[in-house]
Motif scaffolding. Structure first.
Motif, PDB file in Angstrom:
ATOM      1  N   SER A 105       5.162   6.158  -1.391  1.00 45.76           N
ATOM      2  CA  SER A 105       4.787   7.066  -0.308  1.00 45.76           C
ATOM      3  C   SER A 105       5.578   6.741   0.950  1.00 45.76           C
ATOM      4  O   SER A 105       5.587   7.517   1.904  1.00 45.76           O
ATOM      5  CB  SER A 105       3.286   6.980  -0.023  1.00 45.76           C
ATOM      6  N   SER A 142       2.158   3.341  -5.475  1.00 44.90           N
ATOM      7  CA  SER A 142       0.995   3.970  -6.096  1.00 44.90           C
ATOM      8  C   SER A 142       0.144   2.901  -6.796  1.00 44.90           C
ATOM      9  O   SER A 142       0.643   1.861  -7.217  1.00 44.90           O
ATOM     10  CB  SER A 142       1.435   5.043  -7.085  1.00 44.90           C
ATOM     11  N   PRO A 143      -1.159   3.178  -6.911  1.00 45.96           N
ATOM     12  CA  PRO A 143      -2.075   2.199  -7.504  1.00 45.96           C
ATOM     13  C   PRO A 143      -1.679   1.781  -8.923  1.00 45.96           C
ATOM     14  O   PRO A 143      -2.026   0.682  -9.363  1.00 45.96           O
ATOM     15  CB  PRO A 143      -3.421   2.931  -7.504  1.00 45.96           C
ATOM     16  N   ASP A 144      -0.966   2.628  -9.625  1.00 45.48           N
ATOM     17  CA  ASP A 144      -0.530   2.257 -10.977  1.00 45.48           C
ATOM     18  C   ASP A 144       0.486   1.123 -10.961  1.00 45.48           C
ATOM     19  O   ASP A 144       0.651   0.408 -11.943  1.00 45.48           O
ATOM     20  CB  ASP A 144       0.163   3.440 -11.670  1.00 45.48           C
ATOM     21  N   HIS A 184       0.798  -1.228   0.000  1.00 42.55           N
ATOM     22  CA  HIS A 184       0.000   0.000   0.000  1.00 42.55           C
ATOM     23  C   HIS A 184       0.828   1.274   0.000  1.00 42.55           C
ATOM     24  O   HIS A 184       0.271   2.367  -0.077  1.00 42.55           O
ATOM     25  CB  HIS A 184      -1.024  -0.018   1.141  1.00 42.55           C
ATOM     26  N   HIS A 185       2.148   1.173   0.073  1.00 40.39           N
ATOM     27  CA  HIS A 185       2.968   2.375  -0.093  1.00 40.39           C
ATOM     28  C   HIS A 185       3.424   2.566  -1.531  1.00 40.39           C
ATOM     29  O   HIS A 185       4.207   3.470  -1.820  1.00 40.39           O
ATOM     30  CB  HIS A 185       4.169   2.342   0.850  1.00 40.39           C
ATOM     31  N   HIS A 244       8.505   8.711  -7.446  1.00 39.54           N
ATOM     32  CA  HIS A 244       7.187   9.255  -7.084  1.00 39.54           C
ATOM     33  C   HIS A 244       6.139   8.169  -6.858  1.00 39.54           C
ATOM     34  O   HIS A 244       5.024   8.452  -6.415  1.00 39.54           O
ATOM     35  CB  HIS A 244       6.718  10.258  -8.145  1.00 39.54           C
ATOM     36  N   HIS A 245       6.466   6.909  -7.159  1.00 35.01           N
ATOM     37  CA  HIS A 245       5.535   5.812  -6.900  1.00 35.01           C
ATOM     38  C   HIS A 245       5.491   5.406  -5.427  1.00 35.01           C
ATOM     39  O   HIS A 245       4.631   4.630  -5.024  1.00 35.01           O
ATOM     40  CB  HIS A 245       5.911   4.571  -7.721  1.00 35.01           C
ATOM     41  N   HIS A 262       1.380  -1.019  -7.860  1.00 35.49           N
ATOM     42  CA  HIS A 262       1.216  -2.232  -7.050  1.00 35.49           C
ATOM     43  C   HIS A 262       0.212  -3.177  -7.694  1.00 35.49           C
ATOM     44  O   HIS A 262      -0.794  -2.773  -8.239  1.00 35.49           O
ATOM     45  CB  HIS A 262       0.849  -1.906  -5.598  1.00 35.49           C
TER      46      HIS A 262
END
Ligand code: ZN
Length: 249
Positions: A120, A29-31, A26-27, A117-118, A33
């Motif tokens: 967090s 980005s949705p694109d 979950h850290h 940037h992917h 993982h």
């Protein structure tokens, strides 16, 4: 990647219906993982895809050690097979066995798709995109069209669905209509121009998928969907590759 904190927990998991769990990083980005699908069986559990492999799945998720796990690779891209090395039984298609045995950032697409940037949070102190490496995870069982993965009380049939990659497989549980599709089908921008993609193969795979008796698709990325959306996505893909001047192909 200065200033990005180190993650306390890397994975999240959510129990869905039909003995299915969704695990994700979950850290990321949705694109990026992927959806890691975990299915509980009587004798063995099934894991379909395994994420990037930057943190230990087994250390963080105790339920992965309750029974033997059959760890299946829907295909060999970094975001789907990075964690396979942790599991003793590794299953996939022969067409990508070489990549599973010797994964690199190039042959698994990591070099093209991992960017700061992917993230967090970082998976561990000192992590950088440039230092990311994949661990070899040679397949211990090769499967092909029609083979079966038997969990004792649940049976999944292997579908060879090349196109996104040559060894892409999906698993279909015919008793429930559950389809695990990895990257051959998800509700987003489908990738068919990668180094080992093949559009004619992809078109054939899509034509097959839309005829299946499916109730729920659990895809490699983004949200799950049902039979109607499967058909729409397959039809859209096929229509997008129709040759000009042949509208009824
Ligand atoms: Zn992929």
């Amino acid at each position: 990647m200065k200033g990005i904190p180190v993650a306390d927990r890397w994975f999240r998991s959510e129990r869905l219906d039909d003995g299915v769990r969704l695990i994700w990083e979950h850290h990321l980005s949705p694109d990026v993982h992927c959806n890691i699908w975990f299915i509980e069986g009587r004798d063995r559990n099934l894991m379909f895809d395994s994420g990037m492999g930057v943190r230990s799945l087994k250390q963080e998720l105790a339920f992965l050690s309750e029974k033997p796990v059959v760890c299946v690779a829907g295909h060999s891209h970094f975001d789907h097979m990075g964690g396979h090395w942790e599991f003793e039984e590794r299953v996939g298609h022969a067409a990508e066995a070489d990549i599973m045995a010797a994964p690199t950032c190039d042959n698994t697409l990591a070099a093209d798709y991992i960017e700061p940037h992917h993230f967090s949070a970082l998976p561990h102190d000192g992590f950088t995109c440039d230092s990311y490496r994949l661990k070899p995870a040679p397949l211990t069982r090769l499967v092909d069209e029609g083979d079966v993965i038997d969990l004792g009380d649940r049976v999944f049939r292997v579908l060879h669905v090349p196109g996104h990659s040559p060894g892409s497989i999906a698993l279909l549980e015919e008793a429930t209509g559950l389809l695990l599709s990895s990257d051959c089908l998800y509700d987003g921008n489908l990738l068919d121009e990668l180094w080992h993609s093949n559009i004619p193969d992809y078109l054939e795979s899509m034509a097959r998928l839309k005829e299946l008796n499916v109730r729920t698709v659990r895809p490699g990325h983004y949200d799950s969907f049902g039979k109607d959306r499967l058909k729409d996505l397959a039809d859209d893909y096929i229509a997008g590759h129709r040759k000009p001047g042949c509208p009824n192909d």
